[in-house]
Design a protein around this motif. Structure first.
Motif, PDB file in Angstrom:
ATOM      1  N   ASP A  24      66.086 -17.978  52.602  1.00 51.13           N
ATOM      2  CA  ASP A  24      65.279 -18.923  53.149  1.00 51.13           C
ATOM      3  C   ASP A  24      64.800 -18.690  54.591  1.00 51.13           C
ATOM      4  OD1 ASP A  24      63.917 -21.271  53.134  1.00 51.13           O
ATOM      5  OD2 ASP A  24      65.705 -22.447  53.749  1.00 51.13           O
ATOM      6  N   ASP A  25      63.527 -18.439  54.734  1.00 52.08           N
ATOM      7  CA  ASP A  25      62.893 -18.294  56.134  1.00 52.08           C
ATOM      8  C   ASP A  25      63.242 -17.004  56.520  1.00 52.08           C
ATOM      9  OD1 ASP A  25      61.099 -18.792  57.984  1.00 52.08           O
ATOM     10  OD2 ASP A  25      62.302 -19.866  59.226  1.00 52.08           O
ATOM     11  N   LEU A  26      63.268 -15.944  55.929  1.00 48.51           N
ATOM     12  CA  LEU A  26      63.847 -14.680  56.374  1.00 48.51           C
ATOM     13  C   LEU A  26      62.917 -13.795  56.893  1.00 48.51           C
ATOM     14  CD1 LEU A  26      66.682 -12.341  54.523  1.00 48.51           C
ATOM     15  CD2 LEU A  26      64.315 -11.517  54.957  1.00 48.51           C
ATOM     16  N   ASP A  27      63.050 -13.132  58.090  1.00 48.84           N
ATOM     17  CA  ASP A  27      62.212 -12.246  58.806  1.00 48.84           C
ATOM     18  C   ASP A  27      62.962 -10.930  58.688  1.00 48.84           C
ATOM     19  OD1 ASP A  27      59.978 -14.103  59.122  1.00 48.84           O
ATOM     20  OD2 ASP A  27      61.124 -14.660  60.874  1.00 48.84           O
ATOM     21  N   LEU A  28      62.477  -9.704  58.358  1.00 40.94           N
ATOM     22  CA  LEU A  28      63.324  -8.613  58.072  1.00 40.94           C
ATOM     23  C   LEU A  28      62.535  -7.366  58.225  1.00 40.94           C
ATOM     24  CD1 LEU A  28      66.215  -7.291  57.854  1.00 40.94           C
ATOM     25  CD2 LEU A  28      65.835  -7.497  55.308  1.00 40.94           C
ATOM     26  N   THR A  29      62.773  -6.345  58.946  1.00 45.96           N
ATOM     27  CA  THR A  29      61.881  -5.245  58.718  1.00 45.96           C
ATOM     28  C   THR A  29      62.781  -4.008  58.305  1.00 45.96           C
ATOM     29  OG1 THR A  29      60.225  -5.819  60.182  1.00 45.96           O
ATOM     30  CG2 THR A  29      60.338  -3.303  59.928  1.00 45.96           C
ATOM     31  N   LEU A  30      62.516  -3.286  57.338  1.00 44.31           N
ATOM     32  CA  LEU A  30      63.491  -2.144  56.831  1.00 44.31           C
ATOM     33  C   LEU A  30      62.550  -0.871  57.014  1.00 44.31           C
ATOM     34  CD1 LEU A  30      64.788  -3.528  53.553  1.00 44.31           C
ATOM     35  CD2 LEU A  30      65.583  -3.752  55.690  1.00 44.31           C
ATOM     36  N   ALA A 224      73.867  -9.413  60.459  1.00 49.48           N
ATOM     37  CA  ALA A 224      73.834  -8.408  61.252  1.00 49.48           C
ATOM     38  C   ALA A 224      72.968  -7.448  60.728  1.00 49.48           C
ATOM     39  CB  ALA A 224      75.123  -7.680  61.585  1.00 49.48           C
ATOM     40  N   VAL A 225      72.067  -6.505  61.397  1.00 50.52           N
ATOM     41  CA  VAL A 225      71.074  -5.501  61.091  1.00 50.52           C
ATOM     42  C   VAL A 225      71.245  -4.425  62.177  1.00 50.52           C
ATOM     43  CG1 VAL A 225      68.791  -5.048  60.697  1.00 50.52           C
ATOM     44  CG2 VAL A 225      69.523  -7.262  59.974  1.00 50.52           C
ATOM     45  N   GLY A 226      71.350  -3.100  61.834  1.00 52.44           N
ATOM     46  CA  GLY A 226      71.250  -2.106  62.647  1.00 52.44           C
ATOM     47  C   GLY A 226      71.894  -1.012  62.169  1.00 52.44           C
ATOM     48  N   ALA A 227      72.179   0.198  62.925  1.00 53.39           N
ATOM     49  CA  ALA A 227      72.642   1.065  62.582  1.00 53.39           C
ATOM     50  C   ALA A 227      74.487   0.876  62.274  1.00 53.39           C
ATOM     51  CB  ALA A 227      72.784   2.205  63.790  1.00 53.39           C
ATOM     52  N   PRO A 228      74.860   1.688  61.226  1.00 48.83           N
ATOM     53  CA  PRO A 228      76.275   1.168  60.506  1.00 48.83           C
ATOM     54  C   PRO A 228      77.228   1.262  61.938  1.00 48.83           C
ATOM     55  CG  PRO A 228      75.387   2.615  59.224  1.00 48.83           C
ATOM     56  CD  PRO A 228      74.313   2.580  60.325  1.00 48.83           C
ATOM     57  N   ALA A 229      77.076   2.092  62.894  1.00 48.64           N
ATOM     58  CA  ALA A 229      78.036   2.192  64.033  1.00 48.64           C
ATOM     59  C   ALA A 229      77.981   1.045  64.930  1.00 48.64           C
ATOM     60  CB  ALA A 229      78.070   3.493  64.736  1.00 48.64           C
TER      61      ALA A 229
END
Length: 269
Positions: A24-30, A224-229
């Motif tokens: 729901d209401d997701l904003d995401l850039t891959l 959470a979103v980002g580099a694994p480290a």
């Protein structure tokens, strides 16, 4: 293709099944040119999100774009030339052979006045070789083991030869060796063949080792979103997965490795 092609952007995305809203209401850039792993506990929306990105599931609201172009404004053939998909539980026509299945991956490249070409044959042979399914080419897909069947479907996706590849749990049914073979193949496609890859995985260590970018889902939204480290911490794992752990460097790669804490009965005296 340049290294930044294949970026996917979701804006205000709402996905569900009937009245059951999952995302729901997701904003995401891959990012384009990267390997992204989507992880999270069961029923958190990982596969639903991937289905929405691939246009298999129509959104109740919001948009999905590849390199700024709305996927819902593309023809099915145009989308299939941009995006290859391995769904979680693919179904093959009864009795179809492995080679015939993989040849289906070339459909988006066919035209009424363009017969099957040497380039099509080469793409099929390359896909069979990379997935170690060449020796299975004449066997019916429904006679294969689970791991062999999974590799045949991956070969179809490779034969499609798209700049963007979406994989929903590609290591399902595979033993450890073939899990690593598939993930090494994914890494090679990204590093040496300019493929952007987005995959749903369960194993956090494998996700951290093979992905450049991590999306940790919880309750239909990214936790959470980002580099694994940067993302994979002991606090996050306990918060999202309910598992007390330590996160240490992988001795082989230096990437984050999740080590669950032992219960009292499993601790050595």
């Amino acid at each position: 293709m340049t290294n930044d092609q294949g970026a996917i952007t979701a804006a205000g995305l709402r996905l569900g099944y009937g009245r059951n809203i999952i995302v729901d209401d997701l904003d995401l850039t891959l990012p384009g040119g990267a390997v992204t792993a989507i992880v999270g506990p069961n029923a958190c929306g990982k596969s639903t999100l991937l289905r929405g990105l691939a246009r298999l599931l129509a959104p109740d609201a919001g948009t999905v774009a590849i390199d700024g172009e709305d996927v819902h404004r593309m023809s099915a053939r145009a989308l299939a030339r941009r995006l290859g998909l391995l769904p979680q539980q693919p179904t093959a026509p009864e009795g179809i052979s492995v080679e015939a299945l993989v040849r289906l991956g070339r459909y988006p490249h066919q035209r009424a006045l363009r017969p099957w070409s040497e380039a099509d044959s080469a793409a099929v042979e390359t896909a069979l070789a990379r997935t170690e399914t060449a020796e299975l080419r004449d066997l019916p897909v429904d006679h294969l083991s689970g791991g062999q069947r999974q590799r045949a479907w991956i070969a179809l996706a490779l034969a499609q030869d798209t700049p963007l590849l979406l994989l929903d749990e590609p290591t399902t049914f595979l033993d450890l060796r073939h899990q690593l073979d598939v993930l090494d193949l994914v890494s090679d496609l990204n590093a040496h063949h300019d493929r952007t890859v987005v995959m749903v995985l369960h194993d956090l260590g494998q996700a951290a080792r093979y992905a450049d970018h991590l999306v940790v889902m919880r309750g239909g939204v990214p936790a959470a979103v980002g580099a694994p480290a940067d993302v994979l911490t002991a606090d996050l794992v306990e918060d999202v997965f309910g598992v007390a752990c330590s996160v240490v460097p992988d001795p082989e790669t230096g990437t984050p490795l999740v080590v669950p804490r032992a219960s009292a009965r499993h601790r050595r005296s």
